[in-house]
Design an enzyme around this catalytic site. Structure first.
Site, short mmCIF file in Angstrom:
data_model
loop_
_atom_site.label_atom_id
_atom_site.label_comp_id
_atom_site.label_asym_id
_atom_site.label_seq_id
_atom_site.Cartn_x
_atom_site.Cartn_y
_atom_site.Cartn_z
CE LYS A 111 -4.09 -1.62 -0.26
NZ LYS A 111 -4.58 -2.70 0.56
CE LYS B 115 -4.01 -9.02 -4.17
NZ LYS B 115 -4.61 -8.90 -2.88
CE LYS C 168 -12.40 -5.07 -3.67
NZ LYS C 168 -13.51 -5.48 -2.82
P1 TYM Z 1 -10.54 -8.06 0.55
O1 TYM Z 1 -11.77 -7.24 0.57
O2 TYM Z 1 -9.32 -7.54 -0.13
O3 TYM Z 1 -10.84 -9.47 -0.05
C1 TYM Z 1 -11.92 -10.23 0.44
C2 TYM Z 1 -11.63 -11.70 0.34
O4 TYM Z 1 -11.37 -12.06 -1.02
C3 TYM Z 1 -10.11 -12.71 -1.10
N1 TYM Z 1 -9.45 -12.37 -2.36
C4 TYM Z 1 -8.87 -13.26 -3.15
N2 TYM Z 1 -8.75 -14.60 -3.06
C5 TYM Z 1 -8.12 -15.24 -4.06
N3 TYM Z 1 -7.60 -14.60 -5.15
C6 TYM Z 1 -7.70 -13.26 -5.29
N4 TYM Z 1 -7.22 -12.66 -6.37
C7 TYM Z 1 -8.35 -12.53 -4.26
N5 TYM Z 1 -8.63 -11.21 -4.07
C8 TYM Z 1 -9.29 -11.13 -2.89
C9 TYM Z 1 -9.31 -12.23 0.08
O5 TYM Z 1 -8.30 -13.14 0.42
C10 TYM Z 1 -10.39 -12.11 1.13
O6 TYM Z 1 -10.63 -13.36 1.74
N6 TYM Z 1 -8.71 -7.61 5.04
C11 TYM Z 1 -9.73 -8.29 4.32
C12 TYM Z 1 -11.11 -8.07 4.86
C13 TYM Z 1 -11.23 -8.37 6.30
C14 TYM Z 1 -11.25 -9.65 6.91
C15 TYM Z 1 -11.36 -9.41 8.30
C16 TYM Z 1 -11.17 -10.94 6.41
C17 TYM Z 1 -11.35 -7.44 7.29
N7 TYM Z 1 -11.43 -8.07 8.49
C18 TYM Z 1 -11.40 -10.46 9.20
C19 TYM Z 1 -11.21 -11.98 7.33
C20 TYM Z 1 -11.33 -11.74 8.70
C21 TYM Z 1 -9.66 -7.76 2.90
O7 TYM Z 1 -9.22 -6.69 2.64
O8 TYM Z 1 -10.18 -8.53 2.02
#
Ligand code: TYM
Length: 331
Positions: A111, A194, A197
């Site tokens: 980031k 990967k 967004k």
């Molecule tokens: P975020 O919003 O970036 O992504 C949400 C979920 O999607 C998965 N993901 C992917 N998995 C496989 N390949 C990809 N290209 C890919 N892009 C996204 C992420 O691994 C995630 O599971 N920090 C987290 C949100 C969060 C969270 C939590 C998750 C906040 N608190 C507590 C679990 C427990 C996040 O930014 O995910």
């Protein structure tokens, strides 16, 4: 019954990475475990959305959770900011999270590199808020994609530190979980890393994209000039297309294109056409339901009201116990 927690940041529409990395597991787990699935709108504040965007994006994620098959009768669906106990637990855990370890987190470094003008403290302590989300319900299983593995390791560190400091075994260790034996990483269409967004519009295929948009994005995916000798190792961009195919296409299709590649007979145009059609078919039921649910305001507010209540009940219990452990006692 084991408790499961996971969330998705409300920064807009969900893509195939979110779907195959996280949501397909949510759906499989919801009847087997005590599940809490939330929309991480506090985490989304690190990028400073306008109030209008914040609201619209949270709503979009709720709709897409439901469209993807999360059943509000089986799992608890809630909005992170509706459960203020999480902010309190985050504060307590922050006292025990060290700046050095937070600065070393891979996601923080990414980031900082991507947005050097917005290195805020919320970004630095992002993994602490994540640990608070999980420990709030004392969860042990966290369905996430591969990119979240390090955050889960940090959650375990914070849980263990709390336990050691207060000489308790209150928090159990949470682990990243996937029904496949390993955590999933869905690649993007730009030939690099990967699907995400923040990697540009062309890299991600969204669950709400129309078939025409999916076809256009896939046909524009990065490729190379093709193999020149049999069984040539695949460049990253080509391997990415095969990895995507392994998720949405049949094993026969994958095998067919693999053979073509290995014989140097492959036409990437044909592979992309097939990949686009298989992506469209795989996401069709979700796409249809997104449109249906999006028009049903009453249903959406009922789901959220019910979920928020259940989540708060669990959160209140944890915070009452945590306050007691820390030593905040009534006079
Ligand atoms: P975020 O919003 O970036 O992504 C949400 C979920 O999607 C998965 N993901 C992917 N998995 C496989 N390949 C990809 N290209 C890919 N892009 C996204 C992420 O691994 C995630 O599971 N920090 C987290 C949100 C969060 C969270 C939590 C998750 C906040 N608190 C507590 C679990 C427990 C996040 O930014 O995910």
């Amino acid at each position: 019954m084991e408790t499961v927690v996971s969330g998705i940041r409300s920064t807009g529409k969900l893509h195939l990475g979110n779907y195959y990395g996280a949501i397909t597991n949510f759906v499989k787990m919801q009847r087997e475990y005590n599940c809490y699935f939330f929309i991480a709108d506090l985490h989304a504040l690190t990028t400073h959305p306008t109030p209008e965007d914040l609201y619209a994006n949270v709503r979009q994620v709720v709709v897409e959770y439901l469209a993807a098959g999360i059943d509000p009768e089986a799992a608890t669906i809630y909005i992170q900011s509706d459960v203020p106990e999480v902010a309190e637990l985050y504060l307590y855990l922050n006292m025990n999270a060290y700046v050095g370890e937070l600065e070393r987190a891979a996601s923080f470094k990414d980031k900082v590199r991507a947005n050097p003008d917005n290195v805020n403290a919320g970004l630095l302590t992002y993994p602490v808020l994540m640990a608070a989300d999980i420990l709030l319900h004392r969860a042990t299983k966290v369905p996430v994609g591969k990119d979240q593995e390090q955050h889960l390791e940090m959650s375990r560190t914070f849980a263990n530190r709390f336990n050691r400091l207060y000489k308790t075994e209150y928090f159990a260790e949470p682990y990243a979980f996937s029904f496949d034996s390993k955590l999933v990483k869905i690649p993007g269409l730009d030939g690099k890393g990967k699907m995400g967004k923040s990697e540009g519009e062309a890299n991600a295929v969204y669950l709400s994209d129309s078939p025409e948009v999916i076809r256009k994005k896939v046909m524009r995916a990065v490729t190379d000039s093709g193999p020149t000798v049999p069984n040539q190792p695949k460049a990253d961009a080509i391997q990415n297309l095969f990895d995507l195919m392994a998720v949405v296409s049949s094993p026969d299709t994958v095998q067919h294109f693999n053979e073509q590649y290995n014989n140097c007979a492959i036409r990437y145009g044909d592979l992309k056409k097939q990949l686009a059609e298989d992506m469209i078919a795989a996401t069709e039921p979700v796409r249809t339901r997104i449109h249906e649910i999006s028009n049903d305001n009453d249903y959406i507010s009922n789901v959220i009201r019910m979920g928020n209540e259940k989540a708060r009940e669990s959160a209140r219990k944890t915070l009452t116990e945590v306050r007691e452990i820390i030593g905040f006692r009534k006079f």
